[in-house]
Design a protein around this motif. Structure first.
Motif, PDB file in Angstrom:
ATOM      1  N   THR A 105       0.837  -1.197   0.000  1.00  0.00           N
ATOM      2  CA  THR A 105       0.000   0.000   0.000  1.00  0.00           C
ATOM      3  C   THR A 105       0.873   1.248   0.000  1.00  0.00           C
ATOM      4  N   GLU A 124      -2.848   0.280  -4.034  1.00  0.00           N
ATOM      5  CA  GLU A 124      -2.712  -0.961  -3.274  1.00  0.00           C
ATOM      6  C   GLU A 124      -2.976  -2.164  -4.161  1.00  0.00           C
ATOM      7  N   ASP A 140       2.945   2.736   9.306  1.00  0.00           N
ATOM      8  CA  ASP A 140       1.608   2.838   8.722  1.00  0.00           C
ATOM      9  C   ASP A 140       0.632   3.663   9.553  1.00  0.00           C
ATOM     10  N   PHE A 143      -0.226   6.876   7.946  1.00  0.00           N
ATOM     11  CA  PHE A 143      -0.731   6.849   6.569  1.00  0.00           C
ATOM     12  C   PHE A 143      -1.869   7.843   6.354  1.00  0.00           C
TER      13      PHE A 143
END
Length: 221
Positions: A105, A124, A140, A143
């Motif tokens: 991703t 992704e 992450d 993100f």
């Protein structure tokens, strides 16, 4: 830019939180890349997560630029990834990128924008081309914060000031200030970004050109 915005450059930059990777150069797009509806659906794998030298099917999605789309979209093209790794079928012009980052991703955008306005979106279960630069986050949990910031008016104004052209190389985006720890655990911000992604995904999938299209939204009225 205002003094307040300029002072933000004293904070850490985006490059501390991301890994930028060069995308795939096929060497012959007409040979390796197709619109997804040109190929038998059974020959496309939409859910690859790891690349071990060969995909389960010949073709996989590839992010390669396109129109301005914030949060989600421009899933249109596929690439014969198995042939890309077959030296007998490629030329010396091929650049395969880093396979460890295939299907991970990422935050991506279109390198060229006719209007000079850029939209940042999720990429992704796909690979990406040089026309669609991509960031992979080292953590992450940042993100949503980064995706929301890059699509904000503030980020857009800073980008225009740093780079008033129709091309947006990775280095300019990496140099933006990012007040990460101030918004990392902001539940409202995270919720808003999730909502924007879902709205953009719903919009994209309302067109028959999307591989996740089910029916026209007009039929739900």
């Amino acid at each position: 830019l205002s003094e307040k915005v300029v002072s933000a450059f004293n904070f850490e930059k985006i490059d501390k939180y991301v890994i930028a990777k060069a995308g795939i150069v096929s060497g012959d797009d007409r040979k390796f890349i197709r619109d997804w509806y040109e190929i038998s659906y059974s020959k496309i794998s939409f859910n690859e997560s790891v690349f071990n030298g060969k995909a389960s099917e010949s073709y996989v999605p590839i992010c390669r630029g396109g129109m301005i789309r914030n949060y989600f979209g421009n899933y249109q093209h596929i690439i014969n990834i198995n042939n890309i790794w077959d030296e007998d079928k490629t030329t010396k012009s091929v650049r395969r990128g880093d396979p460890k980052f295939y299907f991970k991703t990422a935050i991506s955008w279109s390198y060229i924008s006719g209007s000079g306005i850029f939209g940042f979106r999720i990429c992704e279960n796909a690979v990406f081309a040089t026309a669609s630069p991509s960031f992979f986050l080292t953590d992450d949990s940042y993100f949503n914060s980064l995706l929301g910031f890059l699509n904000s008016k503030l980020a857009g104004e800073i980008i225009k000031s740093l780079n008033p052209t129709v091309n947006l190389p990775t280095g300019y985006v990496e140099s933006l200030p990012f007040l990460a720890d101030k918004i990392k655990n902001n539940s409202m911000a995270n919720s808003l970004v999730d909502h924007q992604v879902e709205l953009s995904k719903k919009d994209w999938n309302s067109y028959e050109s999307s591989w996740d299209f089910e029916q026209s939204p007009l039929l739900n009225e």
